[in-house]
Design a protein around this motif. Sequence first.
Motif, PDB file in Angstrom:
ATOM      1  N   THR A  15       0.853  -1.200   0.000  1.00 38.66           N
ATOM      2  CA  THR A  15       0.000   0.000   0.000  1.00 38.66           C
ATOM      3  C   THR A  15       0.886   1.245   0.000  1.00 38.66           C
ATOM      4  O   THR A  15       0.591   2.240  -0.680  1.00 38.66           O
ATOM      5  CB  THR A  15      -0.920   0.010   1.237  1.00 38.66           C
ATOM      6  N   GLY A  16       1.967   1.179   0.764  1.00 40.43           N
ATOM      7  CA  GLY A  16       2.906   2.301   0.793  1.00 40.43           C
ATOM      8  C   GLY A  16       3.536   2.549  -0.562  1.00 40.43           C
ATOM      9  O   GLY A  16       3.605   3.693  -1.020  1.00 40.43           O
ATOM     10  N   TYR A  17       4.007   1.479  -1.206  1.00 42.48           N
ATOM     11  CA  TYR A  17       4.597   1.645  -2.542  1.00 42.48           C
ATOM     12  C   TYR A  17       3.584   2.216  -3.540  1.00 42.48           C
ATOM     13  O   TYR A  17       3.904   3.103  -4.338  1.00 42.48           O
ATOM     14  CB  TYR A  17       5.122   0.299  -3.066  1.00 42.48           C
ATOM     15  N   LEU A  18       2.354   1.691  -3.478  1.00 37.44           N
ATOM     16  CA  LEU A  18       1.304   2.163  -4.392  1.00 37.44           C
ATOM     17  C   LEU A  18       1.069   3.664  -4.205  1.00 37.44           C
ATOM     18  O   LEU A  18       1.014   4.437  -5.173  1.00 37.44           O
ATOM     19  CB  LEU A  18       0.009   1.377  -4.125  1.00 37.44           C
ATOM     20  N   ILE A  41       0.923  13.161  -0.679  1.00 41.39           N
ATOM     21  CA  ILE A  41       0.537  11.770  -0.969  1.00 41.39           C
ATOM     22  C   ILE A  41       1.768  10.859  -0.965  1.00 41.39           C
ATOM     23  O   ILE A  41       1.764   9.777  -0.363  1.00 41.39           O
ATOM     24  CB  ILE A  41      -0.204  11.705  -2.332  1.00 41.39           C
ATOM     25  N   ALA A  42       2.845  11.298  -1.617  1.00 39.85           N
ATOM     26  CA  ALA A  42       4.069  10.484  -1.642  1.00 39.85           C
ATOM     27  C   ALA A  42       4.634  10.316  -0.237  1.00 39.85           C
ATOM     28  O   ALA A  42       5.139   9.234   0.118  1.00 39.85           O
ATOM     29  CB  ALA A  42       5.104  11.143  -2.562  1.00 39.85           C
ATOM     30  N   THR A  43       4.536  11.354   0.580  1.00 39.22           N
ATOM     31  CA  THR A  43       5.032  11.258   1.961  1.00 39.22           C
ATOM     32  C   THR A  43       4.238  10.224   2.747  1.00 39.22           C
ATOM     33  O   THR A  43       4.815   9.452   3.538  1.00 39.22           O
ATOM     34  CB  THR A  43       4.957  12.634   2.651  1.00 39.22           C
ATOM     35  N   LEU A  44       2.920  10.196   2.537  1.00 39.33           N
ATOM     36  CA  LEU A  44       2.112   9.173   3.210  1.00 39.33           C
ATOM     37  C   LEU A  44       2.578   7.778   2.791  1.00 39.33           C
ATOM     38  O   LEU A  44       2.639   6.860   3.621  1.00 39.33           O
ATOM     39  CB  LEU A  44       0.621   9.369   2.868  1.00 39.33           C
ATOM     40  N   GLY A  45       2.913   7.631   1.498  1.00 42.57           N
ATOM     41  CA  GLY A  45       3.440   6.348   1.033  1.00 42.57           C
ATOM     42  C   GLY A  45       4.725   5.980   1.748  1.00 42.57           C
ATOM     43  O   GLY A  45       4.892   4.847   2.213  1.00 42.57           O
ATOM     44  N   VAL A  46       5.635   6.945   1.881  1.00 39.21           N
ATOM     45  CA  VAL A  46       6.910   6.701   2.578  1.00 39.21           C
ATOM     46  C   VAL A  46       6.653   6.302   4.025  1.00 39.21           C
ATOM     47  O   VAL A  46       7.266   5.364   4.549  1.00 39.21           O
ATOM     48  CB  VAL A  46       7.805   7.961   2.505  1.00 39.21           C
ATOM     49  N   LEU A  47       5.720   7.016   4.665  1.00 40.40           N
ATOM     50  CA  LEU A  47       5.457   6.740   6.088  1.00 40.40           C
ATOM     51  C   LEU A  47       4.806   5.372   6.296  1.00 40.40           C
ATOM     52  O   LEU A  47       4.994   4.750   7.343  1.00 40.40           O
ATOM     53  CB  LEU A  47       4.580   7.859   6.676  1.00 40.40           C
TER      54      LEU A  47
END
Lengths: 260, 227
Positions: free
Chosen positions: B121-124, B159-165
């Motif tokens: 989910t993070g990568y997506l 959005i990308a930061t949420l993916g990283v987190l």
Amino acid sequence: MVGLGTWITFNVGNDPGLRDECADVMAAFFEGGGRMIDSSPMYGSSQPVVGYGLQKLGRPPALFSAEKVWTSSATAGPAQIEQSRRFWGVPKFDLVQVHNLLAWKAHLQTLLQMKAAGTVRYVGITTSEGRRHDLVEQIMRNEPIDFVQFSYNVVDRDAEARLLPLAAERGIAVIVNRPFRQGELTNRLKNKPLPEWAAELGVSSWAQLLLKFILSHPAVTVAIPATTRVDHVRENLSAAAGSMPDLATRQRISAHVKAL
Amino acid sequence: MSEWWTYRAEDFLLFSPRVYWRMFESHNAALWPLHVVTLAAGLLIILLIAWRPGVFARWIALILAVLWIFVGWSFLWNRYTTVNWAAAYIAPAFAVEGGLLLISALRDGLAFDRRGPVAWTGYLTLVFGIAGQPLLAPLQGRGWTSSEVFGIAPDPTAIATLGVLLLARGGLVPWLLPIPLLWCLLSGMTLRTMGEPQAWAPYAAVALTAAAWIWTIIRQRGSLPAA
């Protein structure tokens, strides 16, 4: 009388192209005989954009400048009004209104002092969308205001019950905001044919018919539709010319629009 | 202001969609070709998490810290405030997020060792923020000039930061999540009020993050077998 609102339409930031488009709308407005432009510190960059247009047009002498004070701090009112005046680039405002009745007692006192000192010509209060009519009525009865601004249109007619008759009785000028319900009415009606009997009023668009309904109320002084288009500002201004609907025709307009 | 219940979201929208997207056009024109650098930074984040997470974890946090502070200053403070006075109150939150990420970098406080559904989910989410979000403008007929690009505009950055987190572990992660989540909620509300279909993007990022976070909590409490 048709004025020019600036809510949303004149909030274009620092975009040079959009600022010039607003100046074009103002130019058409003054060329068509328009006078009142209404703005507020709440409207983002609308004030400096109005100022840009006025400077570009050489500050047209017909201008009737209508501003607002909008801050919950009583002491911040005078500084905000002065900042607004600088944005517009005018020597003084013709009208300053307490926006949405925010901290109205303190600001109205400030405005009445400014009027006595000659730094503003008229004072007023505003509300919109039918909010706080009881308080508006109370202020209209008890305070020496010159203008009152509220929403009134072919489907939102609450003001007819008390506010409009009271304004006529007390000699208070009425500014009508949201004449098209922020575009909702004109969008809803744009694909519907005008009724044949509308031709008797000399109108060629729904916007003109909706404005004639408002302007024909004897207590209404000015309606302030907002637009980004030169053709629309001309169309709006023309609604103030020609014959006006009588009481029976006004009822007919309202019933027809509600039925669509 | 009284009678709050009578107000709608539309009453708080100060600008038109035309002005909103013109703002991105102007912003992109002013910063081009910085987009190449920020997109390369985004690609680097993906590669580092995938292949060398242990060695370069602090650099990932550092890159994000710089971009959050930059977006807060260049977009929110310098540009968005010209049409939305409320942005002046939001820009400092971007600086706070940048500061928290900076602390994470200095303390080496993030570890990228997640596997399983939460990691995917993070990568997506991360890949969408970097490679998917810029496509929404042309897909909706506005052209590339108003595209929102990672490290340049707030939505793809958040959005990308949420993916990283979602890919990270560490004591600071719960402190790093609220600001990007709140921004995505606010942006989604703004877009929906303007009638823009792409409101689903920030909303989906919030929903995926919340779902993955809840999954993680449940798993940590032993309700589910380890993923």
